[in-house]
Scaffold this motif. Structure first.
Motif, PDB file in Angstrom:
ATOM      1  N   ILE A  65     -41.963  -1.146   3.313  1.00 15.08           N
ATOM      2  CA  ILE A  65     -42.306  -0.687   1.966  1.00 15.08           C
ATOM      3  C   ILE A  65     -42.028  -1.751   0.914  1.00 15.08           C
ATOM      4  CG2 ILE A  65     -41.755   1.037   0.194  1.00 15.08           C
ATOM      5  CD1 ILE A  65     -41.036   2.951   2.490  1.00 15.08           C
ATOM      6  N   LEU A  91     -37.615   0.860   5.879  1.00 13.67           N
ATOM      7  CA  LEU A  91     -37.890   0.484   4.494  1.00 13.67           C
ATOM      8  C   LEU A  91     -38.456  -0.930   4.393  1.00 13.67           C
ATOM      9  CD1 LEU A  91     -34.755   1.971   2.694  1.00 13.67           C
ATOM     10  CD2 LEU A  91     -37.083   2.845   2.671  1.00 13.67           C
ATOM     11  N   SER A 119     -39.091  -8.470   2.556  1.00 12.39           N
ATOM     12  CA  SER A 119     -38.402  -7.514   3.420  1.00 12.39           C
ATOM     13  C   SER A 119     -37.184  -8.120   4.116  1.00 12.39           C
ATOM     14  CB  SER A 119     -39.369  -6.953   4.462  1.00 12.39           C
ATOM     15  OG  SER A 119     -39.985  -7.994   5.186  1.00 12.39           O
ATOM     16  N   LEU A 167     -45.868   7.982   3.720  1.00 12.16           N
ATOM     17  CA  LEU A 167     -45.275   7.315   2.560  1.00 12.16           C
ATOM     18  C   LEU A 167     -45.441   5.801   2.588  1.00 12.16           C
ATOM     19  CD1 LEU A 167     -41.954   9.360   2.317  1.00 12.16           C
ATOM     20  CD2 LEU A 167     -43.874   9.475   0.732  1.00 12.16           C
ATOM     21  N   LEU A 168     -45.737   5.234   3.756  1.00 11.55           N
ATOM     22  CA  LEU A 168     -45.855   3.784   3.867  1.00 11.55           C
ATOM     23  C   LEU A 168     -47.111   3.298   3.149  1.00 11.55           C
ATOM     24  CD1 LEU A 168     -44.835   3.192   7.602  1.00 11.55           C
ATOM     25  CD2 LEU A 168     -43.434   2.968   5.552  1.00 11.55           C
ATOM     26  N   PRO A 169     -47.142   2.009   2.732  1.00 13.54           N
ATOM     27  CA  PRO A 169     -48.324   1.462   2.042  1.00 13.54           C
ATOM     28  C   PRO A 169     -49.578   1.595   2.900  1.00 13.54           C
ATOM     29  CG  PRO A 169     -46.468  -0.063   1.920  1.00 13.54           C
ATOM     30  CD  PRO A 169     -46.066   1.018   2.867  1.00 13.54           C
ATOM     31  N   THR A 210     -37.003   5.542  -2.155  1.00 13.36           N
ATOM     32  CA  THR A 210     -37.347   4.122  -2.286  1.00 13.36           C
ATOM     33  C   THR A 210     -38.827   3.944  -2.570  1.00 13.36           C
ATOM     34  OG1 THR A 210     -35.577   3.564  -0.716  1.00 13.36           O
ATOM     35  CG2 THR A 210     -37.227   1.875  -1.155  1.00 13.36           C
ATOM     36  N   THR A 211     -39.673   4.731  -1.909  1.00 17.51           N
ATOM     37  CA  THR A 211     -41.122   4.648  -2.142  1.00 17.51           C
ATOM     38  C   THR A 211     -41.466   4.974  -3.591  1.00 17.51           C
ATOM     39  OG1 THR A 211     -41.536   5.312   0.153  1.00 17.51           O
ATOM     40  CG2 THR A 211     -43.363   5.513  -1.389  1.00 17.51           C
ATOM     41  N   VAL A 254     -36.190   7.166   2.357  1.00 15.66           N
ATOM     42  CA  VAL A 254     -37.519   6.534   2.396  1.00 15.66           C
ATOM     43  C   VAL A 254     -38.366   7.027   1.218  1.00 15.66           C
ATOM     44  CG1 VAL A 254     -39.670   6.340   3.708  1.00 15.66           C
ATOM     45  CG2 VAL A 254     -37.478   6.175   4.890  1.00 15.66           C
ATOM     46  N   MET A 255     -38.320   8.321   0.956  1.00 13.27           N
ATOM     47  CA  MET A 255     -39.098   8.899  -0.142  1.00 13.27           C
ATOM     48  C   MET A 255     -38.625   8.360  -1.489  1.00 13.27           C
ATOM     49  SD  MET A 255     -39.648  12.936  -1.022  1.00 13.27           S
ATOM     50  CE  MET A 255     -40.162  13.248   0.667  1.00 13.27           C
ATOM     51  N   VAL A 313     -40.391   2.039  -5.819  1.00 13.95           N
ATOM     52  CA  VAL A 313     -41.276   0.875  -5.633  1.00 13.95           C
ATOM     53  C   VAL A 313     -42.603   1.104  -6.357  1.00 13.95           C
ATOM     54  CG1 VAL A 313     -42.651  -0.382  -3.926  1.00 13.95           C
ATOM     55  CG2 VAL A 313     -40.238   0.063  -3.487  1.00 13.95           C
ATOM     56  N   ARG A 314     -43.133   2.308  -6.291  1.00 15.00           N
ATOM     57  CA  ARG A 314     -44.406   2.600  -6.973  1.00 15.00           C
ATOM     58  C   ARG A 314     -44.237   2.633  -8.480  1.00 15.00           C
ATOM     59  NH1 ARG A 314     -46.808   7.388  -2.985  1.00 15.00           N
ATOM     60  NH2 ARG A 314     -47.184   6.013  -1.183  1.00 15.00           N
TER      61      ARG A 314
END
Length: 681
Positions: free
Chosen positions: A359, A356, A363, A31-33, A313-314, A310-311, A317-318
């Motif tokens: 992501i 996070l 930060s 999931l990370l960039p 937030t991802t 995490v999912m 963000v996208r």
């Protein structure tokens, strides 16, 4: 081979944790960039603390959002509108006008002026429709250029050259006045008004398409920085163009799609950091919450919550980075506190926020705000089952977000003029989303089989089906359970244990006595004791059986395992001493194990508290003329005997806490028996 299989079987819980750990780490890394991580923080308005920074590659300087917005507004304002000219209308209008001439004018006039009238009408119509007639004015500047589309061609003309329908009368009146037909003006005007109609209309679709094309062609960059050129020197203040260049470099750096060995090394780096963070959490749980570590369901629940945040937030963000604070991250410590405790909730929250940080942009600011909000969540939210407490805490969390953002903006911008009101709205939306924690906890209870304070509150209702059944079948046991619940709750409050949990455990600990209620003294309404006709060993088995029956009834009625634990452990491995002593009178060699409860012994503060309170309350019924001193000695004797038998060896309870519990039990029993203080003679 058999030894290997046995080893796998014995360590299956450990293997499951290793699998869960690896799976969670892999999913988070996925999931990370998929780009590099810029290694510098960009402190706007502060000196550059790092070494001199040179451009590692060629990159473009990105325009600011304000610059792009201003450019979009300028393009929109100066966009040339399109108007559609219908060429098929003029022949129809001329034909209509010819018919109107014959209807409006008499034969005598037509005999003299017909040719002149027809020529004037046709010429005037050609002039009127040179650039067309528009129904309504679009409130454009008369000198603004517009496109007039005729067929497949478009001509650029001033807007004022398109005749408006409300201007036709004045134009015709002027034409008639300049002609030699002024005596026929009324008739001519009638001919025109009955014939003329608009043939030009605003082409919104083409105008918007042209506008979108121009907007799409906006350049989001202004200038370039060549590789090797110095961007900023150590000690220079990060502001103005320097700040924009640094942000452009970071964006370019993080947006690069790495390939080959570089990409593999980045994945290795991400995997190492994610695995390290999750490992620290596992080690914390193993060292300080070993009972949770041993329970694979609870460990799965914790890792699932981390992955879920995490999912979520991802995805946000996208979708739109501006909504990152709408994600209710405070739900994580709230949920873990509801099922476990504050310390584990805060530690897990901090680990999640650290993950996070890979992501989200800015930060440091994000992590500061979220960690502070998590601390406030842990400190302010108590008794989550009370709705008012949750609303107050959510308000406090939102206020902390707003104050922290306000402070960061002042530090970065040097004034409050740059504060964006929209960000405050995202904090409010995030606060409202945090209220979803209550239904979420209910869902988690059903999926993972956990129990929260809200469920415990429902179970503590004495009007529940199971407790009402006990009150009817075994009223003495029900009364005993209520007394034990009151004692246990007071004791738990004294040593900061879970008072709600121990109260519920006390209410249900003796439900097994509903199976044979008359075999227990508190339910016997006459002087006849049913045990008088039984062998002591048989009587002991009936008494011991109430634990097994209680577990069966609890499971049948879907009581949570944490409540059933109180049924299992409230007698530990103690003996049914009355019948054991009675049996020994007949046979000195009778084994004690035949009169011993199966256990297990208490393994938490709460289950230990229940054992003490149950033993003291049940035995207190044997006191005939209680005095203050007698009660003190009585409590000491009961609890000390339990300690001597090793009943509290597995419970994480200290001697100091046991002494405090004794003190509470003595005071409560004295209140029950209405004793006064004994004064020395």
């Amino acid at each position: 081979m058999t030894k290997f299989v046995n080893g796998l079987y014995k360590n299956q819980a450990l293997f499951y944790k290793v699998f869960l750990f690896a799976l969670t780490a892999i999913l988070i890394v996925y999931l990370l960039p998929k780009g590099g991580k810029f290694k510098y923080e960009i402190p706007k308005g502060k000196p550059w603390q790092y070494e001199n920074l040179y451009a590692p590659f060629d990159f473009a300087i990105l325009k600011t959002e304000e610059e792009i917005q201003a450019e979009r507004q300028e393009i929109t304002r100066n966009n040339t509108p399109y108007f559609q000219f219908d060429e098929s209308k003029l022949p129809e209008i001329k034909e209509q006008a010819q018919s109107e001439i014959e209807l409006v004018f008499t034969d005598s006039i037509l005999n003299i002026h017909q040719k002149q009238i027809e020529e004037f009408v046709n010429t005037s119509l050609d002039d009127l429709y040179e650039n067309g007639i528009l129904q309504e004015s679009n409130r454009l500047d008369p000198d603004q250029l517009v496109y007039l589309r005729r067929g497949n061609e478009a001509f650029e003309i001033p807007y004022k050259r398109i005749l408006k329908l409300n201007q036709v009368r004045d134009v015709l009146a002027q034409k008639i006045e300049n002609s030699n037909l002024t005596s026929l003006s009324d008739g001519l005007l009638e001919v025109f008004f009955n014939s003329v109609e608009p043939n030009v209309e605003f082409d919104n679709e083409l105008t918007q398409r042209e506008l979108e094309s121009k907007l799409n062609n906006i350049s989001y960059t202004r200038g370039n920085v060549e590789q090797g050129s110095r961007i900023i020197a150590k000690g220079e203040v990060v502001e103005g163009n320097k700040y924009h260049i640094l942000r452009s470099l970071r964006t370019e750096y993080e947006s690069q799609v790495w390939s080959g060995s570089s990409y593999i090394w980045i994945i290795v780096g991400y995997s190492t950091l994610v695995a390290l963070a999750l490992l620290m959490l596992l080690l914390f749980i193993r060292k300080y919450r070993y009972d949770i570590f041993e329970n694979n369901v609870k460990v799965t629940f914790i890792f699932f919550n981390i992955l879920f945040m995490v999912m979520l937030t991802t995805l946000v963000v996208r979708f739109n980075i501006d909504y990152v604070y709408v994600v209710p991250l405070a739900v994580l410590p709230l949920t873990l506190k509801a099922f476990f405790d504050s310390r584990l909730g805060l530690f897990t929250h901090v680990v999640t926020v650290l993950l996070l940080g890979f992501i989200v942009p800015n930060s440091y600011e994000y992590m500061f705000l979220q960690i502070i909000a998590g601390i406030v969540t842990i400190l302010t939210v108590s008794e989550l089952y009370k709705r008012a407490n949750l609303f107050i805490s959510v308000g406090e969390i939102t206020l902390v977000y707003i104050i922290s953002y306000f402070a960061f903006t002042i530090i970065q911008e040097g004034s409050i003029a740059e504060i964006e009101a929209e960000v405050f709205l995202t904090f409010l939306l995030g606060g409202l989303a945090t209220l979803f924690v209550q239904p979420l906890i209910y869902i988690y209870e059903k999926i993972f089989g956990l129990v929260s304070d809200m469920s415990l509150l429902e179970l503590s209702d004495t009007n529940s089906k199971l407790l009402k059944e006990m009150a009817e079948k075994a009223p003495g046991t029900f009364h005993h359970s209520l007394n034990v619940a009151n004692l246990a709750e007071a004791a738990a409050n004294e040593i900061n244990a879970n008072a709600m949990l121990v109260r519920v455990g006390a209410l249900y600990h003796d439900i097994g006595k509903m199976h044979n209620p008359t075999y227990f003294s508190e339910n016997q309404t006459s002087n006849v004791n049913t045990h008088d006709d039984l062998d002591p060993r048989e009587s002991a088995q009936i008494i011991i059986e109430h634990v097994i029956k209680g577990i069966e009834i609890g499971k049948k009625n879907n009581l949570p395992d944490r409540v059933i634990d109180f049924i299992r452990t409230h007698h530990g491995t103690s003996t049914v001493y009355f019948f054991y002593k009675k049996a020994k009178e007949k046979d000195e060699n009778v084994p004690a194990d035949a009169f011993r409860y199966p256990g297990p012994i208490p393994f938490s503060k709460e289950t230990a508290i229940l054992m003490m309170c149950d033993g003291v309350e049940a035995a207190s019924k044997s006191l005939r003329e209680p005095t203050s001193g007698l009660i003190d000695n009585f409590v000491e004797k009961i609890v000390n005997k339990q300690m001597e038998e090793g009943q509290f060896l597995n419970a994480n309870i200290t001697f100091k806490e046991i002494q405090l519990i004794k003190k509470i039990l003595k005071r409560k029993l004295k209140n029950i028996y209405h004793l006064r203080v004994e004064y020395p003679e």
